[in-house]
Design a protein around this motif. Sequence first.
Motif, short mmCIF file in Angstrom:
data_model
loop_
_atom_site.label_atom_id
_atom_site.label_comp_id
_atom_site.label_asym_id
_atom_site.label_seq_id
_atom_site.Cartn_x
_atom_site.Cartn_y
_atom_site.Cartn_z
N GLU A 227 0.81 -1.21 0.00
CA GLU A 227 0.00 0.00 0.00
C GLU A 227 0.85 1.26 0.00
O GLU A 227 0.47 2.28 -0.58
CB GLU A 227 -0.93 -0.02 1.21
N ASP A 228 2.01 1.22 0.65
CA ASP A 228 2.85 2.41 0.75
C ASP A 228 3.40 2.84 -0.60
O ASP A 228 3.46 4.04 -0.91
CB ASP A 228 4.02 2.16 1.72
N THR A 229 3.81 1.88 -1.43
CA THR A 229 4.39 2.20 -2.73
C THR A 229 3.37 2.14 -3.85
O THR A 229 3.62 2.66 -4.95
CB THR A 229 5.55 1.24 -3.05
N GLY A 230 2.23 1.46 -3.60
CA GLY A 230 1.23 1.28 -4.65
C GLY A 230 1.68 0.31 -5.73
O GLY A 230 1.15 0.31 -6.84
N LYS A 231 2.66 -0.53 -5.41
CA LYS A 231 3.22 -1.49 -6.37
C LYS A 231 2.89 -2.92 -5.97
O LYS A 231 2.61 -3.23 -4.82
CB LYS A 231 4.74 -1.34 -6.44
N TRP A 232 2.91 -3.81 -6.99
CA TRP A 232 2.84 -5.25 -6.77
C TRP A 232 4.25 -5.81 -6.89
O TRP A 232 5.00 -5.46 -7.81
CB TRP A 232 1.93 -5.91 -7.80
N TYR A 233 4.61 -6.69 -5.98
CA TYR A 233 5.92 -7.33 -6.00
C TYR A 233 5.75 -8.81 -6.33
O TYR A 233 4.87 -9.49 -5.78
CB TYR A 233 6.62 -7.15 -4.66
N PHE A 234 6.59 -9.27 -7.24
CA PHE A 234 6.53 -10.65 -7.72
C PHE A 234 7.86 -11.32 -7.41
O PHE A 234 8.91 -10.85 -7.86
CB PHE A 234 6.25 -10.68 -9.22
N ASP A 235 7.84 -12.38 -6.63
CA ASP A 235 9.05 -13.09 -6.23
C ASP A 235 8.87 -14.59 -6.47
O ASP A 235 7.77 -15.13 -6.31
CB ASP A 235 9.36 -12.88 -4.75
N ILE A 236 9.98 -15.25 -6.82
CA ILE A 236 10.04 -16.71 -6.86
C ILE A 236 11.06 -17.16 -5.83
O ILE A 236 12.22 -16.73 -5.85
CB ILE A 236 10.44 -17.25 -8.26
N ILE A 237 10.63 -18.03 -4.91
CA ILE A 237 11.50 -18.54 -3.86
C ILE A 237 11.82 -20.01 -4.15
O ILE A 237 10.92 -20.82 -4.38
CB ILE A 237 10.85 -18.42 -2.47
N TYR A 238 13.11 -20.33 -4.15
CA TYR A 238 13.59 -21.68 -4.48
C TYR A 238 13.92 -22.43 -3.19
O TYR A 238 14.63 -21.91 -2.33
CB TYR A 238 14.83 -21.55 -5.37
N TYR A 239 13.42 -23.66 -3.08
CA TYR A 239 13.64 -24.46 -1.87
C TYR A 239 14.48 -25.70 -2.11
O TYR A 239 14.67 -26.49 -1.20
CB TYR A 239 12.29 -24.89 -1.28
N GLY A 240 14.94 -25.92 -3.32
CA GLY A 240 15.77 -27.07 -3.57
C GLY A 240 15.00 -28.22 -4.18
O GLY A 240 13.79 -28.21 -4.29
N ASP A 241 15.74 -29.25 -4.58
CA ASP A 241 15.15 -30.43 -5.20
C ASP A 241 14.23 -31.16 -4.22
O ASP A 241 14.50 -31.24 -3.03
CB ASP A 241 16.27 -31.37 -5.64
N VAL A 242 13.12 -31.68 -4.73
CA VAL A 242 12.14 -32.36 -3.88
C VAL A 242 12.77 -33.48 -3.07
O VAL A 242 12.45 -33.70 -1.91
CB VAL A 242 10.99 -32.92 -4.75
N ASN A 243 13.72 -34.20 -3.65
CA ASN A 243 14.26 -35.39 -3.00
C ASN A 243 15.67 -35.18 -2.40
O ASN A 243 16.06 -35.89 -1.50
CB ASN A 243 14.34 -36.53 -4.01
N LYS A 244 16.40 -34.18 -2.89
CA LYS A 244 17.82 -34.11 -2.52
C LYS A 244 18.21 -32.80 -1.86
O LYS A 244 18.83 -32.79 -0.81
CB LYS A 244 18.67 -34.34 -3.78
N TYR A 245 17.86 -31.68 -2.48
CA TYR A 245 18.38 -30.40 -2.03
C TYR A 245 17.49 -29.83 -0.92
O TYR A 245 16.28 -29.97 -0.94
CB TYR A 245 18.46 -29.41 -3.19
N SER A 246 18.07 -29.18 0.03
CA SER A 246 17.33 -28.64 1.17
C SER A 246 17.34 -27.12 1.14
O SER A 246 18.19 -26.50 0.49
CB SER A 246 17.94 -29.14 2.49
N SER A 247 16.42 -26.50 1.87
CA SER A 247 16.33 -25.06 1.95
C SER A 247 17.54 -24.52 2.72
O SER A 247 18.11 -25.17 3.57
CB SER A 247 15.06 -24.62 2.65
#
Length: 286
Positions: A227-247
């Motif tokens: 609300e302060d900036t009147g902007k929409w922010y778009f982010d992609i957060i990566y958590y690692g491979d489902v079976n191997k990589y960890s956050s």
Amino acid sequence: MARMAVKDLTTRIGIAWSETEAFREVLDDAYALAAPSRNQFKGTRSPGETHGNQVFDSTLMTSLNRFANRIQSALFPSFQDWAEFVPGNTLKTLMSGDEKKLNEFRAQADAATAVCFASIHRSNFAQAIHEMLMDLGFGTGCMLINELPVGEENLFECVSVNPAEMAFDSGPYGKVWGIFRKHEVKPHLVKSMWPDFKAPEGWDEVIKDSMTSNKKIKLDEACYYDEDTGKWYFDIIYYGDVNKYSSNSSGGTRIVERTMDNCRWIVPRWMRMTGETRGRGPVLQA
């Protein structure tokens, strides 16, 4: 507030998903009976899996299709110009007495309408809106408008996203100010999906592993309003491979970040109960 820190954003996403989890059981039952082929609330599904084993009367399924068809034919009929740009009442009042100038605005509005619907008719809008209206019958529809690169056949594409992948939070008066989607995607497709992607440490190893297996990575897509900036922010957060990589210790790595004037999501809700962000539709009342 501006763009949120990754740790704060992942906390916000988790809180939003708590409401989705609260709805999971009732929506699983409703989708299983009214649209079993679209039911992703029961968890992981295998390709080619049989759906609809619980359905012994197709009345609800037929009614849902009729619901979506009627709304689409009434509001968004395929290959018809179902809306138009026209000078508004304020402009007409300001231009009263200057008919020539007003006619110029009308001509510009007609041209804008023609360009807009030429793109809509070339796109997959008709299919995507029908899928979204099917989900609206349960209470909440979700459609993403993706801008296509220069040189493509059209300006944009429409993606109807299953509500099971979505979570939301509200701003004042119940308006959706946070839209969150969970992905599991092949790593080598990430660059094509988001050209401004920033490769995290060890990404080459992730790509190498994925090319010889079915391994996917977990991503959170977040689109939220400030609300302060009147902007929409778009982010992609990566958590690692489902079976191997960890956050990592911060709860994830931000690999895409954009600042936008407008939200790319369309999230209609049939009706909303006080204290809830998700909608409730006629299927839940059947």
